[in-house]
Design an enzyme around this catalytic site. Structure first.
Site, mmCIF file in Angstrom:
data_model
loop_
_atom_site.group_PDB
_atom_site.id
_atom_site.type_symbol
_atom_site.label_atom_id
_atom_site.label_comp_id
_atom_site.label_asym_id
_atom_site.label_seq_id
_atom_site.Cartn_x
_atom_site.Cartn_y
_atom_site.Cartn_z
ATOM 1 N N LYS A 81 0.844 -1.201 0.000
ATOM 2 C CA LYS A 81 0.000 0.000 0.000
ATOM 3 C C LYS A 81 0.876 1.247 0.000
ATOM 4 O O LYS A 81 1.894 1.301 0.701
ATOM 5 C CB LYS A 81 -0.905 -0.025 1.240
ATOM 6 C CG LYS A 81 -1.976 1.055 1.283
ATOM 7 C CD LYS A 81 -2.870 0.851 2.517
ATOM 8 C CE LYS A 81 -3.961 1.900 2.605
ATOM 9 N NZ LYS A 81 -4.791 1.727 3.840
ATOM 10 N N SER A 156 -9.833 2.198 2.952
ATOM 11 C CA SER A 156 -8.959 2.914 2.053
ATOM 12 C C SER A 156 -8.076 1.995 1.204
ATOM 13 O O SER A 156 -7.601 2.401 0.148
ATOM 14 C CB SER A 156 -8.068 3.865 2.859
ATOM 15 O OG SER A 156 -7.204 3.128 3.721
ATOM 16 N N SER A 180 -9.732 -0.433 7.096
ATOM 17 C CA SER A 180 -9.201 -0.349 5.727
ATOM 18 C C SER A 180 -8.499 -1.584 5.197
ATOM 19 O O SER A 180 -8.151 -1.633 4.020
ATOM 20 C CB SER A 180 -8.266 0.849 5.602
ATOM 21 O OG SER A 180 -9.035 2.017 5.589
HETATM 22 N N1 GLN Z 1 -12.974 4.173 6.296
HETATM 23 C C1 GLN Z 1 -12.384 4.574 7.543
HETATM 24 C C2 GLN Z 1 -12.034 6.033 7.497
HETATM 25 O O1 GLN Z 1 -12.348 6.661 6.540
HETATM 26 C C3 GLN Z 1 -11.200 3.719 7.864
HETATM 27 C C4 GLN Z 1 -9.960 4.150 7.218
HETATM 28 C C5 GLN Z 1 -8.771 3.305 7.556
HETATM 29 O O2 GLN Z 1 -8.890 2.254 8.182
HETATM 30 N N2 GLN Z 1 -7.623 3.783 7.157
HETATM 31 O O3 GLN Z 1 -11.465 6.570 8.379
#
Ligand code: GLN
Length: 505
Positions: A81, A156, A180
């Site tokens: 990532k 994400s 994420s």
């Molecule tokens: N979707 C969640 C957010 O927008 C989680 C993001 C993540 O785990 N990096 O914060």
């Protein structure tokens, strides 16, 4: 065992490489060719490092030929990532503000991959600074779900889920601050694990919310996640929150796949209402499979989970507003000089750069976080959120007195259409309703596919949660369920996904 190297699991590749039946160059080449064929449509990668990956593969092949003792996963390629610092390779976090930045060092996770001899194929797409559930907040455009290219691959880490689901890599590194790794796994029919907080070093992981962030494995099987977990986990003096304790025996647990006598807790607040009927149906069937495998089911209640999302969206923006302050046009990447000002001050350059370099979601959270931390509001917002966080940890502690693991559907729905929730932040935030409590409490969680929802034929996710530093339980339950489901389906779920080679975009 499959003969198409791109469809082999990491465990299968490790065996083939170890036996000398294939070279790492052949495996790496096959995966890069697959990327050339399908990534124009899927868009998992922000950056492919063909030369670097092949050079690393050749190095492993040479050392193997010389009879050197190698790591079990040596020669197995992986995608990373774009939030992890990689020496000599661009690292953007999906943001314009980091465009052009090439880190001078490796994150500890990346260093461990390199030391194990795993070729790094490239850097995967993500929502900007890991804020989002769809990759639509990436400054470089979204990734697509291999099951249906008009749908989101989760976020994400949608680049890391789709790269694995579209057979461009057997393994990928993700990061999970509120879901994420797990939510993208759920909507792409793949496996993803968020280890115990502190179980995997955060050194070199560009911070979103430091008290919640955790890197972990993305894969197509539970065993593969365990194999990768073992490579990246363990104490790191470079991370002050790294746990100094032995790594849980995750690989052994995944291989034994034993749940007999285990107490499986169903969280009352995270089933039923609010979950898509097809997701709930697959969840219920999966629980029955675990009972058939010898587990016992208990119901638990975690009343404070109702406030988890609200607490998360105060704690995360607060920490993010502080962490993102370092992007000041002086130290990294982008620098924008404001128009029409002769000799702009540092503050003016900083403001112009942050205005041009950050997207809307990032700005929204910086504003929210700065407000929540401001004098006079701190106790009402940030302070209250921290108290809720304590209550959630207490709920988990109580639940783990009657259950060895807790289970929930990973995400409330299957993959939604690109564009559907982009203008509605609250709808986007609700995707993480079932994953966020684990981050707030620092406990580990794993998502694996539970089947296809009847309504839309898309993958649904099954989440397993365990007490801190009992990560091995995730893999016992995950592997036992995976084996039973594969037997019921007559093979892995991803065999039913579209082949994609006919698609061009
Ligand atoms: N979707 C969640 C957010 O927008 C989680 C993001 C993540 O785990 N990096 O914060």
């Amino acid at each position: 065992m499959t003969t198409d190297l791109t469809r082999a699991t990491a465990a299968e590749l490790a065996d083939l490489l170890g036996a000398g039946s294939v070279s790492s160059r052949e495996v790496t080449r096959a995966l890069l060719d697959r990327t050339a064929a399908v990534d124009g449509a899927v868009r998992s990668y922000l950056h492919v490092d063909e030369d670097g990956a092949l050079a690393a593969a050749d190095d492993v092949d040479r050392r193997r030929a010389a009879g050197e003792e190698l790591h079990a996963l040596a020669g197995v390629p992986i995608a990373v990532k774009d939030v992890m610092a990689t020496r000599g390779l661009p690292t953007t976090c999906g943001s314009r503000i980091l465009e052009g930045w090439v880190p001078p060092y490796d994150a500890t996770v990346v260093r461990r991959l390199r030391e194990a001899g795993m070729p790094i194929l490239g850097k995967t797409n993500m929502d900007e600074f890991a804020m989002g559930s769809s990759t639509e907040h990436s400054a470089f455009g979204p990734s697509h779900n291999p099951w249906d290219l008009d749908r989101i691959p989760g976020g994400s880490g949608g680049g890391s889920s789709s790269v694995v689901a579209s057979f461009q890599a057997p393994l990928a590194i993700g990061t999970d601050t509120g879901g994420s790794i797990r939510q993208p796994a759920a909507v792409t029919g793949t496996v993803g694990t968020k280890p115990t907080y502190g179980g995997v070093s955060r050194y070199g992981l560009v911070a979103l919310a430091s008290s919640l962030d955790q890197a972990g494995p993305c894969s197509r099987t539970v065993l593969d996640s365990a194999l990768l977990h073992e490579v990246i986990a363990g104490h790191d003096p470079m991370d002050s929150t790294s746990v100094d304790a032995p790594v849980p025996a995750v690989v052994e647990a995944a291989r034994r796949a034993d749940v007999s006598g285990m107490r499986i807790g169903i969280v009352r607040e995270l089933t039923g209402e609010g979950f898509q009927p097809g997701v709930q149906a697959r969840f219920d069937e999966a629980v029955q499979h675990l009972v058939d495998a010898g587990a016992e089911v208990v119901e638990v209640s975690c009343p404070s989970f109702t406030y988890a999302l609200a607490a998360y969206y105060l704690i995360l923006p607060s920490e993010a507003s502080s962490n993102l302050a370092k992007f000041d046009a002086m130290r990294y990447g982008l620098r924008v000089t404001p128009d029409g000002i002769d000799a702009p001050s540092a503050e003016q350059v900083m403001a112009a750069t942050r205005d041009a370099g950050f997207g809307d979601e990032v700005k929204r959270r910086i504003i929210l976080g700065t407000y929540a931390l401001s004098s006079g509001y701190y106790d009402a917002y940030y302070g209250s959120a921290q108290k809720v966080r304590r209550l959630i940890a207490d709920d988990f502690a109580a639940a783990f007195e009657t259950a060895d693991v807790l289970v929930t559907p990973t995400a409330p729905t299957t993959a939604f259409r690109l564009g559907d929730k982009l203008d509605d932040p609250m709808a986007m935030y609700l995707n993480d309703i079932a994953t966020i409590p684990a981050n707030l409490a620092g406990i580990p969680g794993l998502s694996l596919p539970s089947g296809l929802a009847d309504e839309d034929g898309l993958p649904a996710g099954f989440q397993v949660l365990a007490p801190a530093m009992a990560d091995e339980r995730l893999y016992s339950v995950g592997a036992a369920l995976e084996a039973r489901l594969a037997a019921a389906w007559g093979g892995p779920l991803l065999d039913r996904a579209p082949d994609l080679t006919e698609v061009s975009r």
